[in-house]
Design an enzyme around this catalytic site. Structure first.
Site, PDB file in Angstrom:
ATOM      1  N   HIS A  50       0.861  -1.189   0.000  1.00  0.00           N
ATOM      2  CA  HIS A  50       0.000   0.000   0.000  1.00  0.00           C
ATOM      3  C   HIS A  50       0.892   1.231   0.000  1.00  0.00           C
ATOM      4  O   HIS A  50       1.564   1.522   0.999  1.00  0.00           O
ATOM      5  CB  HIS A  50      -0.919   0.003   1.217  1.00  0.00           C
ATOM      6  CG  HIS A  50      -1.725   1.261   1.332  1.00  0.00           C
ATOM      7  ND1 HIS A  50      -2.606   1.658   0.345  1.00  0.00           N
ATOM      8  CD2 HIS A  50      -1.764   2.235   2.280  1.00  0.00           C
ATOM      9  CE1 HIS A  50      -3.154   2.802   0.696  1.00  0.00           C
ATOM     10  NE2 HIS A  50      -2.660   3.179   1.853  1.00  0.00           N
ATOM     11  N   ASP A  92      -7.676   1.621   2.369  1.00  0.00           N
ATOM     12  CA  ASP A  92      -7.262   2.563   3.419  1.00  0.00           C
ATOM     13  C   ASP A  92      -8.177   3.765   3.624  1.00  0.00           C
ATOM     14  O   ASP A  92      -8.128   4.378   4.683  1.00  0.00           O
ATOM     15  CB  ASP A  92      -5.829   3.049   3.139  1.00  0.00           C
ATOM     16  CG  ASP A  92      -5.165   3.661   4.378  1.00  0.00           C
ATOM     17  OD1 ASP A  92      -5.606   3.348   5.487  1.00  0.00           O
ATOM     18  OD2 ASP A  92      -4.217   4.441   4.231  1.00  0.00           O
TER      19      ASP A  92
END
Length: 1013
Positions: free
Chosen positions: A70, A194
């Site tokens: 990420h 996220d």
């Protein structure tokens, strides 16, 4: 990694008997005939997106290991610092090395798979690779071993983003993949692991882009507990109340561990978990223990899902810089678990039949689809998000309001730039002012949609860098706009762009004796716009494009001795008007001075009024006290004032403080900024204003122009004083006596409107621990309350947090300045000690009957987000072409668009191709009186004056797939219509392009330019 996202796997759950649960839940395997019909219903689905998926074991629990990283496009470090690996003392992260390492590791072992998401980083890395590396990566993509998920330039936020900007950034990323890898690189799944809450409009947009499914990580802790108990971690999200299912239906899966690996199974250089030691002669041998740990963990996780498949996210923030570490241990995990399960009678007797495999979100999704289940349906959204009691992530709805406004202004200017590039053709890109380019601003705007950018949740120096990127993008667009205006007007002027008009600074208008004002209108309908320009202390004459003198006034600027020139401009659809301003020599203006009330007001009631609206102000407090819609004969007592919440620094209930992400006031009732406002009145033929001064750091101008059907409140807040060591969160609150029954309404990313109920969640029982923060929702463009008869709507000029905490009240957070870090990873308080100290903004207040209110707020919100662009020049420029006479007015349309239709996108796509998006901007049943919610048809033949459309190709929303060949997996919902075979798209007829309510249609238009246009 936000602190709540630390790996937190399931511990202490035995595996015995769990597989029997899976066997009971899993439906019988579908017959071959069903699979044949399934492939018929989804033409090309298996071949296009799923043909490379690995083989699974039908009678076992299949654990899909998803190797991923990420990579925030800015957060603790800037975009460049993250890409190059600079300042690793702040955060160890270097994206270029991650991609280098991953590609090498994938090439080493053919069973390995990896997914990548952030195309802002990948495209930069790709451009630096050799031809040989690029070809190797193409092979990995072709084989399905490097899979792109989501595919946007960034993983955008879902609360503070406008839907137009979301579409633009997704279009940028997805078309990079299409141009680079063709259909092999086209993502099948959306991946928002996220963002801090999830909007219904985002899911609708994903569905319209052609995604088969959506995976996300963050879910309210109470909601997640309920879903795990009910086996509703996966569902069909019905993401539009207007679009006919399944157009906006999207299969949605909540990941089990946000986006992190289970505890003790993180094998990255950033982790400290023990690697596999599989040498039984080593004193560190642990392979058997790790397998024994893994099996019950996998079974416990799978217990909360409905099929014999479960996902483990094996990666986290900026991981895989040494991909060999991860993959070597995952190889061993797969080998040892599968060997143990297949060879151990004891494991089989315990029911621990587990198959572990490298997989991807798309391959996991394909297995769920083949299960042929009926899925629960969700109609609302996932706001607000809390990761524990007293921990509501509702502060970022309002954090860094100056950056939020700059982003919205930049969206406005980018659309102007795109349109003029399309209207002027190649002359916009290369002309008298140099090389013009829309791409830098397009990319900067895409970066700003990242979930730590427009949200205001990055560190200060990163926020400054985001603003730098926007400013750098404006420059090439200003060159492009100058080239285009010169081409379309026939005159090469010395154009000036006044970027600081919000603080009444424009050197040309303040110093020149004469100048011209070009106003460009990006809307599909004519607008009347009040132009305000700072000028010197003189008298001016203003003439319209025909040379006729138009009324103008000079007024004193609030809180200064400067002056502003006002005049009303009429601007045609998708075009411009050029007005001339000339100083009258030898005369000084009788500037309309403010009539001050230096003491606490105690005189007559102040009133401002035009033909539609009347506003009255309390003689004792100076506050707004009453608003009247004269056209509809509506009168509403309404009190507006500013208040502040004292930011919590923790208490005996929780140590949680208010910060960039978290909103947590120390008490439920806010404190007034002041009990009264010093007021000043200004009235001219062109404007009526009441200037309110609440304190040394809070003021407001309440304004009415002629012909205006709303009340404009221009507020200025800052610097918020914190010398008393109290962080403060400032709100503007409207109080009425309306009986609103606990309900209020907010928009979703500027589009459809959702009903909110105080202290309530539609799909689960809420235990409310924060009565203020737990009732805050993102407001991207509007919030309103209604008693069923009267509606009070407030439009915003940027994303803000808002709520209705008592019946008849409505509040919006305009600024916040905090002294503590909220413990979500940023590591610094939201002080904004330099940029962002002072903030100015506007709230537009509309009072209407509920049945007709949508027509007002929909059309005014469109005018607010696509405001006219003002460009100045001294005048007297040279002709662009000697044989063509200059023109003072131009329209890019031969006829105006209907009120219900918005031109969402008009942009250059290729040498003779344009990207065209048109949308119906009303929802079903929203305007029963004016009929604006009905389907509407457009005739595109000869619609544009600068070019003629010769052919159209309709595409999906992000323009990366032709609609005729696009297909999506069709899921069976538990209620509502069951999807049947996908209908063929309608035959394209230029004379009849029909839009249903809330429908967006996207086209690639081949055009032939009209030289006389």
């Amino acid at each position: 990694m936000r602190d709540d996202a630390r790996p937190g796997g399931v511990r202490g759950r035995g595996a015995a008997g769990l597989w029997m649960i899976f066997r009971a839940l899993r439906p019988p395997l579908p017959p071959l005939f069903f699979l044949f019909l399934l492939l018929l219903a989804v033409p090309g689905a298996r071949a296009a997106g799923y043909k490379t998926c690995p083989t699974v074991q039908p009678d076992m629990l299949n654990v899909h290991l998803v190797a991923h990283t990420h990579d925030d496009v800015g957060w603790l470090k800037t975009v460049d610092q993250y890409f190059y690996g600079i300042h690793n003392d702040v955060q160890h992260a270097g994206v270029q090395y991650i991609l280098d390492s991953v590609v090498s590791a994938l090439l080493e072992e053919p069973t390995r798979r990896f997914i990548y998401v952030e195309i802002a980083f990948f495209s930069r890395w790709w451009q630096r690779q050799t031809n040989a590396t690029q070809e190797a990566v193409r092979d990995l993509v072709r084989q399905g071993r490097l899979e792109f998920a989501n595919g946007g330039w960034v993983m955008n936020d879902e609360a503070a983003t406008h839907y137009g900007a979301i579409i633009d950034q997704m279009t940028l990323g997805l078309n990079f993949l299409e141009n680079t890898f063709g259909n092999d690189g086209s993502p099948r799944t959306a991946w928002h692991i996220d963002p801090f809450g999830h909007s219904r409009e985002q899911a609708s947009l994903f569905a319209q882009m052609g995604f088969d499914g959506f995976f996300f990580g963050r879910l309210d802790y109470q909601d997640k507990k309920t879903r795990k108990e009910r086996l509703e971690m996966e569902q069909v999200w019905r993401a539009s109340a207007s679009l006919k299912p399944p157009a906006a239906d999207l299969f949605t899966s909540v990941l089990p561990n946000i986006y992190n690996p289970p505890d003790n199974l993180c094998w990255d250089t950033l982790c400290s978990d023990k690697p596999f030691v599989d040498d039984p002669h080593s004193p560190e041998y642990n392979a058997k223990d790790l397998v024994a740990y893994f099996l019950p963990l996998a079974a416990a996780q799978g217990q909360h899902y409905r099929t014999n498949h479960t996902v483990m996210t094996m990666g986290s923030d900026f991981q895989y810089e040494n991909a060999n570490m991860w993959f070597k241990n995952l190889d061993k995990l797969i080998q040892l678990v599968n060997a143990e399960v297949h060879t151990s009678p004891q494991q089989q007797a315990n029911g621990s039949r587990v198959n572990v495999l490298y997989s991807t979100p798309a391959c996991y999704l394909w297995e769920l689809y083949k299960a042929n289940l009926t899925w629960p349906v969700k109609d609302d959204d996932f706001f607000p998000y809390a990761d524990g009691p007293h921990k509501f992530w509702t502060g970022y709805f309002s954090s860094r309001p100056a950056l939020k406004r700059y982003e919205r202004l930049s969206y406005n200017f980018l659309q102007v730039c795109n349109q003029l590039e399309a209207l002027a053709g190649p002359a916009a890109n290369l002309g008298p002012y140099g090389s013009g380019d829309s791409e830098p601003l397009n990319e900067a705007m895409a970066v700003l949609q990242h979930h730590d950018a427009v949200t205001g949740t990055s560190r200060q120096h990163v926020a400054n860098d985001y603003a730098r990127q926007l400013a750098a993008g404006w420059g090439p667009c200003e060159v492009l706009v100058s080239n285009a205006l010169a081409r379309l007007s026939g005159s090469k002027e010395d154009f000036a762009f006044c970027r600081e008009l919000n603080i009444s600074v424009c050197p040309l208008s303040q110093t020149a004796k004469r100048f011209q004002v070009t106003i460009y209108n990006p809307l599909g309908r004519q607008v009347k716009w009040m132009v305000r320009l700072p000028v010197s202390n003189h008298v001016f004459v203003v003439r319209d494009p025909s040379g006729t003198i138009v009324p103008s006034n000079v007024v004193i600027i609030p809180s200064s001795d400067g002056r502003e020139l006002l005049f009303s401009a009429s601007v045609p659809a998708l075009g411009f008007s050029i007005y001339s301003v000339t100083q009258v020599p030898g005369q000084r203006p009788r500037a309309h001075k403010l009539q001050p009330r230096a003491q606490k007001p105690k005189f007559r009631v102040l009133v401002i009024q035009n033909e539609y609206i009347r506003a009255k102000f309390d003689p004792d407090t100076g506050f707004l006290m009453e608003m009247e819609n004269l056209e509809q004969n509506l009168l509403l007592p309404v009190r507006q004032a500013f208040y502040w919440y004292n930011a919590s620094t923790g208490n005996n209930l929780s140590s949680q403080v208010s910060g960039a992400y978290i909103f947590r006031p120390s008490q439920q009732e806010p404190l007034p900024v002041s009990h009264w406002a010093q007021t000043h009145l200004v009235k001219t033929a062109l404007v009526q204003e009441v200037h309110q001064n609440f304190s040394a750091w809070c003021s407001q101008v309440v304004r009415l122009y002629p012909g205006q059907r709303y009340l404009e409140l221009e507020w200025t807040v800052g610097p918020i004083p914190v010398g008393d060591n109290w962080g403060k969160e400032i709100i503007s609150r409207f109080d009425t006596g309306m009986d609103t029954k606990g309900l209020f309404y907010t928009d979703s990313n500027g589009r459809e409107v959702l009903e909110r109920r105080r202290d309530h969640r539609p799909t689960w029982e809420l235990n409310q621990t924060e009565p203020v923060a737990g009732n805050y929702y993102p407001v991207n463009s509007r919030i309103y309350i209604t008693d069923g008869n009267v509606q009070l709507t407030v439009l915003t000029d940027r994303s803000q947090g808002g709520s209705s905490l008592r019946d008849g009240a409505l509040e919006l957070m305009v600024h916040r300045r905090l002294l503590k870090d909220d413990g979500r990873g940023v590591g610094e308080p939201l002080r904004e000690d330099s940029f962002g100290l002072w903030v100015r903004g506007r709230h537009l207040v509309l009072l209407d009957r509920a049945r007709t209110a949508a027509a007002g707020h929909r059309l005014q919100a469109e005018r607010a987000v696509l405001a006219p662009q003002v460009v100045l020049a001294p005048g007297g420029g040279a002709p662009y072409r000697l044989e063509a006479a200059p023109r003072k007015q131009f329209s890019g349309l031969r006829r105006e668009l209907p009120p219900s239709v918005r031109l969402l996108t008009l942009a250059r796509w290729g040498p003779e191709t344009l990207l065209l998006r048109v949308e119906h901007q009303f929802a079903v049943g929203e305007d029963p009186v004016g009929n604006l919610s009905s389907p509407v048809s457009l005739d595109l033949r000869n619609l544009f004056s600068a070019f003629t459309i010769t052919s159209l190709q309709e595409t999906t929303l992000a323009a990366n797939r032709l609609r005729a060949s696009a297909s999506r997996l069709q899921w069976t919902p538990s209620r509502g219509p069951v999807p049947t075979r996908r209908p063929s798209p309608p035959r394209l007829d230029l004379s009849t392009i029909t839009l249903q309510p809330m429908e967006i249609r996207t086209f690639l238009a081949s055009v032939q330019r009209n030289e006389d246009g």
